[in-house]
Design an enzyme around this catalytic site. Sequence first.
Site, short mmCIF file in Angstrom:
data_model
loop_
_atom_site.label_atom_id
_atom_site.label_comp_id
_atom_site.label_asym_id
_atom_site.label_seq_id
_atom_site.Cartn_x
_atom_site.Cartn_y
_atom_site.Cartn_z
N THR A 147 0.83 -1.21 0.00
CA THR A 147 0.00 0.00 0.00
C THR A 147 0.86 1.26 0.00
O THR A 147 1.95 1.28 0.59
CB THR A 147 -0.94 0.01 1.23
OG1 THR A 147 -1.38 1.34 1.48
CG2 THR A 147 -0.27 -0.49 2.49
N SER A 189 -1.80 2.90 10.47
CA SER A 189 -2.71 1.99 11.19
C SER A 189 -1.96 0.67 11.36
O SER A 189 -0.92 0.44 10.71
CB SER A 189 -3.99 1.73 10.38
OG SER A 189 -3.72 0.84 9.31
N TYR A 191 -2.94 -2.18 10.31
CA TYR A 191 -2.97 -2.83 8.99
C TYR A 191 -1.78 -2.36 8.16
O TYR A 191 -1.03 -3.17 7.60
CB TYR A 191 -4.30 -2.53 8.28
CG TYR A 191 -4.17 -2.59 6.77
CD1 TYR A 191 -3.95 -3.81 6.13
CD2 TYR A 191 -4.24 -1.43 5.99
CE1 TYR A 191 -3.80 -3.86 4.75
CE2 TYR A 191 -4.09 -1.48 4.62
CZ TYR A 191 -3.87 -2.70 4.00
OH TYR A 191 -3.71 -2.76 2.64
N HIS A 192 -1.57 -1.04 8.11
CA HIS A 192 -0.45 -0.52 7.31
C HIS A 192 0.88 -0.98 7.90
O HIS A 192 1.85 -1.22 7.16
CB HIS A 192 -0.51 1.02 7.25
CG HIS A 192 -1.66 1.53 6.42
ND1 HIS A 192 -2.83 1.97 6.97
CD2 HIS A 192 -1.79 1.65 5.09
CE1 HIS A 192 -3.66 2.34 6.00
NE2 HIS A 192 -3.05 2.16 4.85
N LYS A 195 1.90 -4.17 6.46
CA LYS A 195 2.44 -4.03 5.10
C LYS A 195 3.87 -3.52 5.14
O LYS A 195 4.70 -3.86 4.29
CB LYS A 195 1.58 -3.08 4.27
CG LYS A 195 0.17 -3.59 3.98
CD LYS A 195 0.19 -4.74 3.00
CE LYS A 195 -1.18 -5.13 2.51
NZ LYS A 195 -1.19 -6.36 1.73
N GLN A 218 0.02 0.00 -3.60
CA GLN A 218 -1.21 0.42 -4.27
C GLN A 218 -1.91 1.56 -3.54
O GLN A 218 -1.90 1.63 -2.32
CB GLN A 218 -2.14 -0.79 -4.37
CG GLN A 218 -3.42 -0.51 -5.15
CD GLN A 218 -4.19 -1.79 -5.44
OE1 GLN A 218 -4.29 -2.20 -6.58
NE2 GLN A 218 -4.73 -2.39 -4.42
N THR A 263 -19.94 11.32 4.14
CA THR A 263 -19.24 11.40 5.43
C THR A 263 -17.74 11.69 5.25
O THR A 263 -16.92 10.79 5.13
CB THR A 263 -19.41 10.06 6.18
OG1 THR A 263 -18.99 9.00 5.32
CG2 THR A 263 -20.85 9.81 6.59
N VAL A 333 -6.06 9.04 13.52
CA VAL A 333 -5.04 9.99 13.95
C VAL A 333 -4.17 10.26 12.74
O VAL A 333 -3.44 9.38 12.26
CB VAL A 333 -4.20 9.41 15.10
CG1 VAL A 333 -3.04 10.34 15.44
CG2 VAL A 333 -5.08 9.17 16.33
N1 LIG Z 1 -8.85 -2.64 -2.02
C1 LIG Z 1 -7.98 -1.63 -1.86
O1 LIG Z 1 -8.34 -0.45 -1.99
C2 LIG Z 1 -6.54 -1.92 -1.56
C3 LIG Z 1 -5.63 -0.83 -1.54
C4 LIG Z 1 -4.29 -1.09 -1.26
C5 LIG Z 1 -3.87 -2.39 -1.01
N2 LIG Z 1 -4.76 -3.42 -1.05
C6 LIG Z 1 -4.26 -4.77 -0.80
O2 LIG Z 1 -4.63 -5.61 -1.89
C7 LIG Z 1 -4.86 -6.94 -1.43
C8 LIG Z 1 -6.25 -7.39 -1.85
O3 LIG Z 1 -7.18 -6.47 -1.32
P1 LIG Z 1 -8.75 -6.67 -1.46
O4 LIG Z 1 -9.36 -5.33 -1.39
O5 LIG Z 1 -9.05 -7.58 -2.61
O6 LIG Z 1 -9.07 -7.42 -0.08
P2 LIG Z 1 -10.05 -8.67 0.20
O7 LIG Z 1 -10.22 -8.74 1.66
O8 LIG Z 1 -11.28 -8.55 -0.62
O9 LIG Z 1 -9.19 -9.90 -0.34
C9 LIG Z 1 -8.31 -10.63 0.47
C10 LIG Z 1 -8.67 -12.10 0.34
O10 LIG Z 1 -7.73 -12.86 1.10
C11 LIG Z 1 -8.43 -13.81 1.87
N3 LIG Z 1 -7.62 -14.09 3.06
C12 LIG Z 1 -7.25 -13.24 4.06
N4 LIG Z 1 -6.53 -13.88 4.97
C13 LIG Z 1 -6.43 -15.16 4.55
C14 LIG Z 1 -5.79 -16.34 5.09
N5 LIG Z 1 -5.16 -16.31 6.27
N6 LIG Z 1 -5.87 -17.49 4.39
C15 LIG Z 1 -6.53 -17.53 3.21
N7 LIG Z 1 -7.16 -16.47 2.66
C16 LIG Z 1 -7.10 -15.30 3.34
C17 LIG Z 1 -9.79 -13.17 2.19
O11 LIG Z 1 -10.78 -14.13 2.48
C18 LIG Z 1 -10.06 -12.40 0.91
O12 LIG Z 1 -10.81 -13.18 -0.01
C19 LIG Z 1 -4.71 -6.90 0.09
O13 LIG Z 1 -3.41 -7.31 0.43
C20 LIG Z 1 -4.90 -5.44 0.42
O14 LIG Z 1 -4.23 -5.08 1.60
C21 LIG Z 1 -6.09 -3.22 -1.31
#
Ligand SMILES: NC(=O)c1ccc[n+]([C@@H]2O[C@H](COP(=O)([O-])OP(=O)(O)OC[C@H]3O[C@@H](n4cnc5c(N)ncnc54)[C@H](O)[C@@H]3O)[C@@H](O)[C@H]2O)c1
Length: 392
Positions: A147, A189, A191-192, A195, A218, A263, A333
Amino acid sequence: MRAIVAGGDGFIGWPLSIAMAHAGFEVLILDNGVRRSLVKEVGSDSLVPILELDDRIRAWRSASPESPAIGFEPLDIASDAAALHQTLGRFAPDVVIHLATMPSAPYSMKNQRTAGFTISNNIQATFNILSAVADCAPDAHIVHIGTMGVYGYNVEHYALPEGYLRARVLAADGAEREISILHPMEPGSLYHLTKAQDQLFFEFYNRQRGLRITDLHQGIVWGMDTDLTRRDEGLATRLDYDSDFGTVLNRFAVQTAIGHPITVYGSGAQKRAFIHLRDSIRCLMLAIENPPGRGDRVRIFNQFTQILSVEEIAGIVASLGKAEMTQMPNPRVEKERNKLTAVNEGLIRLGLQPTLIDRFLVGEIVDVARRHKGRINHEVIKPMSFWQRPPK
Ligand SMILES: NC(=O)c1ccc[n+]([C@@H]2O[C@H](COP(=O)([O-])OP(=O)(O)OC[C@H]3O[C@@H](n4cnc5c(N)ncnc54)[C@H](O)[C@@H]3O)[C@@H](O)[C@H]2O)c1
């Protein structure tokens, strides 16, 4: 070519899986469905109805009988390292796409339990994938989505480079030397933070075990479909609108569709990087088709097409439905305004042609949300997670 898509049931993973099958890859999806259950846990669901993964795969088979079949193994990648090793050894992938993450910043900051889950799920999943590839498929190219949030949003005097920073250091002989280091990380956060931690794992496995890795930093993904998901309604990917799992532009589009005030958190002057779902899939395909060379360091691209403030996004969306904006106390924050600029040359050089935010594409999301407005739970629109909680 054989590809594992870890997280292939997700918002990005599903459209990617069918794009890869369409391009002739033999795709095996590994997913434990945790995204579906976490969204339900916070009281929400995908606004667009989505099929169970087995049924989606059957829908894809009917829509595209000429493509190789997509395989699926339900697997918790974070907790079942032995099964992951076995699967990789047997399937012998050429490429492993790692999307198996808990991807919500608000969910990661909600409470001790959700924070602990985020840390253990995300970090253990990354480690298990790296160690399984190193042991069982060392020639496979790993592609991960990280990210833009790992850099933080407080850089003022330069454009964020693609992963590495050129730094001048003073050598022992008093001369200045230039070195290249991973850009300092300032995650906003937990989460970040996972990453940011991933980047160290990638650097380690690249240097110590010679793995070829692409990390795509991303921006926030908006949009809800690709040319392939549009072929049949059974191929739809999820569209979340709740304040924990919905991404900002998509959330605003759904709010507009139901006449809910938009919001905006805090001043709205916080700038962020954005990319349409179609471009996200295109970038992943470009990274997969153009792997780094053996011996190259971890390749990092910034994967976004536009930088805008939250208020600018809200303005574009609001004008489509005549919705009002409401400024809410910021649950995060963060600085109320920032001067984010960043480089995104790598993927453009590989062939990305940016899709920019426009009223027509945003209007499509608003229309879809209007069609499904009976499925909306109004309670999950307001913030449900707060970075700072009063002590008990
Ligand atoms: N959507 C965004 O805006 C965005 C932005 C930046 C980065 N990302 C990154 O891109 C990637 C995909 O994002 P997304 O929006 O499709 O998220 P998402 O939650 O829809 O997809 C993640 C998938 O991984 C699966 N998963 C998670 N933990 C697991 C585990 N332990 N074992 C097996 N499966 C598991 C979930 O069930 C889900 O289907 C992620 O790493 C996310 O952090 C997304």
